[in-house]
Design a protein around this motif. Structure first.
Motif, PDB file in Angstrom:
ATOM      1  N   UNK A   1       0.824  -1.200   0.000  1.00  0.00           N
ATOM      2  CA  UNK A   1       0.000   0.000   0.000  1.00  0.00           C
ATOM      3  C   UNK A   1       0.866   1.262   0.000  1.00  0.00           C
ATOM      4  N   UNK A   2       0.202   2.411  -0.022  1.00  0.00           N
ATOM      5  CA  UNK A   2       0.928   3.682  -0.057  1.00  0.00           C
ATOM      6  C   UNK A   2       1.766   3.887   1.194  1.00  0.00           C
ATOM      7  N   UNK A   3       1.258   3.407   2.323  1.00  0.00           N
ATOM      8  CA  UNK A   3       1.997   3.588   3.577  1.00  0.00           C
ATOM      9  C   UNK A   3       3.322   2.842   3.530  1.00  0.00           C
ATOM     10  N   UNK A   4       3.337   1.638   2.972  1.00  0.00           N
ATOM     11  CA  UNK A   4       4.592   0.895   2.831  1.00  0.00           C
ATOM     12  C   UNK A   4       5.582   1.693   1.995  1.00  0.00           C
ATOM     13  N   UNK A   5       5.102   2.260   0.893  1.00  0.00           N
ATOM     14  CA  UNK A   5       5.974   3.042   0.023  1.00  0.00           C
ATOM     15  C   UNK A   5       6.507   4.282   0.707  1.00  0.00           C
ATOM     16  N   UNK A   6       5.638   5.009   1.404  1.00  0.00           N
ATOM     17  CA  UNK A   6       6.078   6.231   2.082  1.00  0.00           C
ATOM     18  C   UNK A   6       6.988   5.912   3.264  1.00  0.00           C
ATOM     19  N   UNK A   7       6.762   4.756   3.890  1.00  0.00           N
ATOM     20  CA  UNK A   7       7.558   4.378   5.065  1.00  0.00           C
ATOM     21  C   UNK A   7       9.013   4.109   4.699  1.00  0.00           C
ATOM     22  N   UNK A   8       9.277   3.672   3.482  1.00  0.00           N
ATOM     23  CA  UNK A   8      10.658   3.351   3.107  1.00  0.00           C
ATOM     24  C   UNK A   8      11.575   4.570   3.208  1.00  0.00           C
ATOM     25  N   UNK A   9      11.279   5.691   2.550  1.00  0.00           N
ATOM     26  CA  UNK A   9      12.148   6.863   2.731  1.00  0.00           C
ATOM     27  C   UNK A   9      11.995   7.504   4.098  1.00  0.00           C
ATOM     28  N   UNK A  10      10.785   7.505   4.668  1.00  0.00           N
ATOM     29  CA  UNK A  10      10.572   8.157   5.948  1.00  0.00           C
ATOM     30  C   UNK A  10      11.267   7.412   7.093  1.00  0.00           C
TER      31      UNK A  10
ATOM     32  N   UNK B   1       5.961  18.456  12.051  1.00  0.00           N
ATOM     33  CA  UNK B   1       7.263  18.123  11.482  1.00  0.00           C
ATOM     34  C   UNK B   1       7.241  18.283   9.973  1.00  0.00           C
ATOM     35  N   UNK B   2       8.126  19.122   9.455  1.00  0.00           N
ATOM     36  CA  UNK B   2       8.168  19.326   8.000  1.00  0.00           C
ATOM     37  C   UNK B   2       8.663  18.066   7.287  1.00  0.00           C
ATOM     38  N   UNK B   3       9.554  17.301   7.923  1.00  0.00           N
ATOM     39  CA  UNK B   3      10.038  16.065   7.300  1.00  0.00           C
ATOM     40  C   UNK B   3       8.897  15.095   7.084  1.00  0.00           C
ATOM     41  N   UNK B   4       8.035  14.952   8.095  1.00  0.00           N
ATOM     42  CA  UNK B   4       6.902  14.030   7.982  1.00  0.00           C
ATOM     43  C   UNK B   4       5.845  14.575   7.037  1.00  0.00           C
TER      44      UNK B   4
END
Length: 470
Positions: free
Chosen positions: A161-170, A423-426
């Motif tokens: 899902x999208x969360x898995x994808x976003x979690x990789x760089x985050x 948080x701007x990073x998040x």
């Protein structure tokens, strides 16, 4: 509004993003707290390194300066102004990657990655996590904002899902940044204030990096497998279904010369970004320029004319405009707290609590206190300037090495950023990923608890082995 047949169609209602409501609510609550919490100030001075720091034994209460809730719009506008560079970078990265997507080159890349790693998430996820972690040892996670949509497309094409994808760089970036191995804006500033040799303790901090990498890889691989086995278990299931065709229909996956050249512009942009940030000290304006060139060159390689490039670029910018504004809104919180002069009061109260706990727990509690303080002071260097002049002598008094105090600061300052809507990073990465904050937190709260537990163990070990300056 009428369609082509003349029939009247109902108007679509514009939905207010949940993140807007959440952040505005936090700003409002903070403004109300300024009427309750006493205002206070530490005296400040400039140390030998030219860093303005607090004087630990010179705290005094001052006259209250509460913030009127009616003045919140003023702080919102100030937040937009102070976040202008980040807002522009997010919008311009959206334009660049929309051009790249329209070349078809990304779809070819994703098809080939899925074919090779489609059933090997135990390899794919840890490798990418480690890559992002190593890059983030010297960089802010905001560097990855423009590349997050690509990783999401890959993850979703593999059945995640999208969360898995976003979690990789985050999460990968969080590991590299928060363990503080080579970070100049946190570790070096903290060590200067604590009068430690610069980059000392790097060996144990790298051990911490790899421990966090292993733990986070296990958690994320387990989550990704669960989502692939049962897509409805994802917090993003309904939203991902609405855009399913965007990243699962690859079309022709032939790697033509033009598509290869477009992909090479992406690789070149990443190399230039890392080189510029590491060796030239580039910041957000320079990163934005790289994204503009990425859009132009990738479009030219695909054979697009100037008008077509401009059209796709503008469409991409438009998609991220509202999301980018979230970043400016998030800055309003720090403006409210600073105006009320309550940050120093809260830090002072935390040091009183720290002195009340048993000695063997003080390293862990120092980590937790930094975690709490980071909710209020999201700037790493700013937090170091406030807490390290206090915690360094406190560490001396309670039998904790100053290097352990720096480690506790690193963990508290860094890992907290991935649950904070300020948080701007998040928020930058969630914005380009189109993931609402509340959906992210349904996944992230468990990861955060695991991170806190892991950090507590690592800080406890550092305290027990008298983690020294070298």
């Amino acid at each position: 509004m009428k369609d082509n047949t003349g029939a009247v169609q109902p108007k679509k209602k514009m939905k207010v993003p949940h993140s807007f409501v959440i952040i505005l609510s936090i700003v409002l609550v903070m403004s109300l707290l300024t009427w309750v919490i006493p205002a206070g100030k530490f005296a400040r001075t400039e140390n030998e390194q030219g860093i303005e720091v607090v004087i630990p034994d010179q705290f005094s209460y001052i006259e209250k300066t509460p913030v009127n809730p009616l003045s919140i719009p003023n702080y919102v506008v100030s937040g937009f102004a102070s976040s202008a560079s980040l807002i522009f970078m997010v919008i311009l990265s959206g334009g660049a990657f929309n051009v790249l997507v329209n070349t078809g080159a990304l779809q070819v890349l994703i098809a080939k990655v899925v074919k090779k790693f489609g059933s090997k998430e135990a390899v794919f996820i840890p490798i990418l996590l480690l890559l992002f972690a190593l890059i983030a040892t010297t960089q802010s996670v905001t560097v990855f904002i423009g590349f997050t949509p690509i990783i999401i497309m890959m993850a979703r094409a593999m059945g995640f899902d999208s969360i898995t994808g976003a979690a990789l760089p985050l999460l990968g970036g969080a590991i590299g940044f928060s363990t503080g191995t080579l970070n100049t804006s946190t570790t070096i500033v903290a060590q200067k204030i604590a009068e430690l040799p610069l980059y000392s303790g790097i060996g144990y901090r790298f051990v911490c990096l790899f421990v966090y990498w292993i733990v986070t890889s296990i958690v994320l691989v387990a989550y990704a497998r669960k989502v692939r086995a049962n897509p409805a278990s994802s917090p993003m299931y309904d939203l991902d279904q609405q855009t399913k065709t965007d990243d699962t229909a690859f079309g022709d996956d032939t790697l033509t010369t033009r598509k290869l050249l477009a992909l090479l512009t992406l690789l070149g942009a990443l190399i230039v970004l890392v080189w510029g940030c590491v060796t030239r000290g580039w910041d957000l304006p320079e990163i934005s320029v790289v994204f503009i060139w990425l859009g132009i060159l990738s479009g030219a390689c695909a054979g697009f004319g100037p008008s077509t490039i401009a059209k796709h670029f503008a469409e991409g910018c438009k998609k991220l405009t509202v999301s980018a504004l979230l970043l400016g809104l998030a800055r309003a919180t720090s403006g409210v707290l600073s105006a009320a002069n309550i940050l120093d009061t809260i830090v002072y109260a935390c040091t009183i609590v720290l002195n009340m706990v048993p000695g063997f727990l003080r390293g862990i509690v120092m980590f937790w206190v930094n975690f709490i303080i980071n909710i209020l002071i999201t700037s790493g260097s700013g937090q170091a300037a406030v807490v390290m002049p206090i915690f360094a002598p406190v560490a001396d008094m309670v039998g904790i090495t100053r290097q352990t105090a720096v480690l506790a600061f690193n963990f508290g300052d860094g890992f907290c950023n991935y649950i904070l809507p300020m948080s701007t990073a998040l928020m930058g990465n969630l914005s380009v990923a189109n993931i609402p904050y509340d959906r992210w937190m349904r996944f992230m709260w468990k990861v955060c608890l695991i991170w806190i537990a892991t950090g507590s163990v690592l800080v406890f070990i550092a305290q027990m082995m008298h983690f020294g300056p070298m």
